[in-house]
Design a protein around this motif. Structure first.
Motif, PDB file in Angstrom:
ATOM      1  N   ARG A 243     -38.822  -2.368   0.000  1.00 56.78           N
ATOM      2  CA  ARG A 243     -37.433  -1.416   0.580  1.00 56.78           C
ATOM      3  C   ARG A 243     -37.121  -0.479   0.883  1.00 56.78           C
ATOM      4  N   GLU A 273     -26.853  -0.606   9.663  1.00 58.78           N
ATOM      5  CA  GLU A 273     -28.193  -2.343  10.118  1.00 58.78           C
ATOM      6  C   GLU A 273     -29.044  -2.770   9.134  1.00 58.78           C
ATOM      7  N   LYS A 276     -28.068  -3.505   5.929  1.00 60.09           N
ATOM      8  CA  LYS A 276     -27.490  -5.388   5.760  1.00 60.09           C
ATOM      9  C   LYS A 276     -28.542  -6.019   5.098  1.00 60.09           C
ATOM     10  N   PRO A 277     -27.481  -6.879   4.105  1.00 60.72           N
ATOM     11  CA  PRO A 277     -26.797  -7.280   3.722  1.00 60.72           C
ATOM     12  C   PRO A 277     -26.372  -6.659   2.017  1.00 60.72           C
ATOM     13  N   TRP A 278     -27.095  -5.441   1.758  1.00 60.35           N
ATOM     14  CA  TRP A 278     -27.500  -5.205   0.779  1.00 60.35           C
ATOM     15  C   TRP A 278     -25.535  -4.644  -0.027  1.00 60.35           C
ATOM     16  N   PRO A 279     -25.372  -4.657  -0.487  1.00 63.55           N
ATOM     17  CA  PRO A 279     -23.468  -4.497  -0.805  1.00 63.55           C
ATOM     18  C   PRO A 279     -23.784  -3.024  -0.937  1.00 63.55           C
TER      19      PRO A 279
END
Lengths: 301, 142
Positions: A243, A273, A276-279
């Motif tokens: 990632r 963007e 997303k959706p990583w905290p």
């Protein structure tokens, strides 16, 4: 606002060595200017020219509109604490030093005696007023030097390393005094190698190297300019390598969970963007400090 | 300028009062110097040499020579001392200008120098048995 100090186009050469070249400085009432530079950059030579202790080869100095090199009474507007100097007589008491230098700066004896008492009270040195300076602590000596510089109500203060060698408490007290003097409307030229002190005190800064001024401006503006387009992106947990590799292309740097993004605001939104959706834990503009600015400016030169 | 003279005088007097060993040292050293010169001259001239009234002349000459030497050297010595102790720049920041301030300092220092000369004279008068007599009028410039 009328300038307290106006120095324009100062040049000084010692044999083949050009110590100061085209240095111009100005100070308005209430301003604290941090005059920074590495050793041998030309700070002390400049200060000595400003104080009328050294004749410039070219350029001029005006203290409240008067030239200290032609009119010695211009020095009534100037007080100085010079680094590496004792500034005061060690064989005399604190009170005797204040009265002596007050008279030497043009005050009448009675006025100097009254003023010395006030200064001792301001500095918290009343109990030590009859103690010979050699028996005072370094912090007290430094405060006394500042008191000597203030005896004749000067509009301009030249402070060369005023907190050098002081313990934390004494240094903070001297810093507070400098702030107070600036609030009273004194113009202060501060030279120091303690950049965190300069950052806390100075409203403007000037960096000199090899006799030339490389950077001058308001402290907040300079710090803002050098902070550039950097953002700190902090996540709750580090990103997995695959990632992270894809996000590197968008400008993300560093190893998690705290990363740095180099780029503009638009790019930051694209990155967020993609995240997303990583905290997320924190997204903030990276701040710089004076040390970083100084090293960048001096290193670049 | 009178105030400046007063603080300079006070400064030199305080130095003298607080550090009496320096004063005593100067008196002892200069007295020994005179005695060495005096005895040395007698040794060179032989045992038959008799200075007689010339001892007084020698003494007066020595004291005046020492005073003159002190007055001339105190300025340069003072400047180098200020440079070493780190107060020279503060002295030069005076609006009176450094030269007037140093002149006033020298004049104010004359008082303590005269006291030093007087003490040396007393010691030497006691040791050599010489007697100096002069009227105060001779101090006035003619």
């Amino acid at each position: 606002m009328t300038a307290v100090l106006e120095a324009t186009g100062l040049h000084k050469r010692f044999g083949k060595l050009v110590a100061v070249e085209e240095v111009s400085l100005h100070l308005a009432p209430g301003e604290v200017l941090a005059f920074l530079g590495p050793n041998g950059a030309g700070k002390t030579t400049t200060i000595k020219m400003l104080a009328g202790l050294l004749f410039p080869d070219q350029g001029q100095v005006r203290l409240m509109g008067k030239d200290p090199h032609r009119d010695p009474w211009a020095l009534r507007h100037l007080g100085a604490v010079l680094e590496g100097n004792r500034n005061v007589y060690w064989r005399m008491t604190a009170q005797e030093n204040l009265v002596y230098f007050g008279v030497a700066r043009g005050l009448r004896f009675a006025e100097a005696s009254r003023r010395a008492q006030n200064i001792l009270e301001q500095l918290g040195l009343v109990e030590k007023s009859r103690t010979e300076v050699r028996h005072l602590s370094r912090g007290m000596q430094q405060k006394l030097s500042l008191g000597v510089a203030l005896m004749h109500h000067p509009e301009l203060l030249l402070l060369d390393e005023p907190t050098l060698g002081l313990d934390v408490e004494s240094a903070l007290r001297v810093e507070e005094m400098v702030r107070g003097l600036a609030r009273e409307g004194k113009a202060i030229l501060l030279t120091t190698h303690q950049l965190e002190v300069a950052q806390r005190l100075a409203s403007r800064l000037a960096i000199i190297q090899r006799g030339k001024i490389l950077l001058e401006g308001r402290t907040t503006e300079v710090l803002g300019r050098f902070a550039g387009e950097h953002y700190v992106v902090e996540l709750e947990t580090p990103l997995p390598p695959e990632r992270l590799a894809s996000l590197r292309a968008l400008g993300l740097e560093g190893e998690g969970p705290s990363y740095v993004y180099h780029g503009d605001g638009e790019g930051l939104w694209r990155l967020l963007e993609a995240l997303k959706p990583w905290p997320l834990k924190k997204v903030a503009r990276a701040e710089t400090d004076l040390l970083e600015v100084f090293l960048k400016v001096v290193g670049r030169a | 300028m009178l105030d400046l003279f007063w603080v300079e005088f006070k400064r030199s007097w305080l130095n003298l009062r607080r550090y009496p060993s320096e004063f005593v040292g100067a008196v002892v050293t200069l007295s020994i110097l005179f005695l060495l010169l005096f005895l040395g001259a007698r040794f060179l001239a032989g045992p038959s040499a008799e200075f007689g009234e010339r001892t007084e002349a020698l003494l007066a000459g020595f004291l005046l020579w020492t005073l003159t030497l002190f007055s001339y050297s105190s300025l340069s010595f003072g400047l180098s001392e200020e440079a070493q102790t780190g107060t020279l720049e503060q002295v030069f920041l005076t609006p009176y200008g450094p030269i007037p301030l140093l002149l006033v300092r020298n004049l104010a220092g004359l008082g303590t120098q005269l006291l030093l000369m007087g003490s040396i004279a007393l010691v030497l008068l006691l040791i050599t048995g010489a007697r100096l007599s002069f009227t105060p009028c001779c101090c006035y410039p003619s």
